[in-house]
Design a protein around this motif. Structure first.
Motif, PDB file in Angstrom:
ATOM      1  N   ASN A 146      -9.887  45.320   9.256  1.00  0.00           N
ATOM      2  CA  ASN A 146     -10.053  45.836  10.613  1.00  0.00           C
ATOM      3  C   ASN A 146     -10.006  44.745  11.669  1.00  0.00           C
ATOM      4  N   PHE A 147     -10.383  43.525  11.287  1.00  0.00           N
ATOM      5  CA  PHE A 147     -10.395  42.427  12.254  1.00  0.00           C
ATOM      6  C   PHE A 147      -8.989  42.147  12.785  1.00  0.00           C
ATOM      7  N   ARG A 148      -7.960  42.512  12.024  1.00  0.00           N
ATOM      8  CA  ARG A 148      -6.587  42.272  12.466  1.00  0.00           C
ATOM      9  C   ARG A 148      -6.233  43.069  13.723  1.00  0.00           C
ATOM     10  N   LEU A 149      -7.030  44.082  13.991  1.00  0.00           N
ATOM     11  CA  LEU A 149      -6.820  44.877  15.192  1.00  0.00           C
ATOM     12  C   LEU A 149      -6.891  43.996  16.443  1.00  0.00           C
ATOM     13  N   ILE A 150      -7.735  42.965  16.400  1.00  0.00           N
ATOM     14  CA  ILE A 150      -7.864  42.071  17.554  1.00  0.00           C
ATOM     15  C   ILE A 150      -6.515  41.441  17.869  1.00  0.00           C
TER      16      ILE A 150
END
Length: 132
Positions: free
Chosen positions: A68-72
């Motif tokens: 989910n951190f890749r959303l940044i």
């Protein structure tokens, strides 16, 4: 053991049912130019959804990094397309931290502060790296 970022959200959740109004009041007060970016119709739903996705990304970035951190990183490009200045994109994460600090008051510890400062620097690095 819970990391300090996650703990800050947990403590805030115990005291504040909905962070969305606090975060966006602070964002618009500190960055009035941001208010013009949001459409007026359905804006509250959009704000709540954006904040929920951002919190998920923050928690993943500060924790397991399961994806989910890749959303940044993805949202840097998306916000570029909307015409959002990168400085404002980065600043929005600090606004979230400051809103949490306001909710936590005296429970905002040095450990939480240090974890947030480190996280904000890493996010700034992600945004800067995506310019290359």
């Amino acid at each position: 053991m819970t990391n300090p970022i996650q703990r800050s959200f947990e403590l805030a959740a115990e005291r504040c049912e909905n962070l969305t109004p606090r975060v966006y009041r602070r964002l618009f007060r500190e960055h009035p130019e941001a208010e013009a970016i949001f459409r007026s119709e359905g804006s509250d739903l959009v704000k709540g959804s954006m904040l929920a996705l951002t919190i998920d990304a923050i928690l993943d970035f500060a924790g397991e990094r399961s994806g989910n951190f890749r959303l940044i990183e993805c949202e840097v490009s998306s916000h570029d397309a909307y015409g959002t200045p990168r400085e404002l994109f980065v600043a929005s994460f600090g606004v979230i931290a400051n809103a949490l600090r306001g909710v936590l008051g005296a429970d905002w510890s040095a450990e939480i502060e240090n974890a947030w400062q480190e996280l904000l620097q890493k996010i700034e690095g992600i945004v800067a790296a995506s310019e290359a």
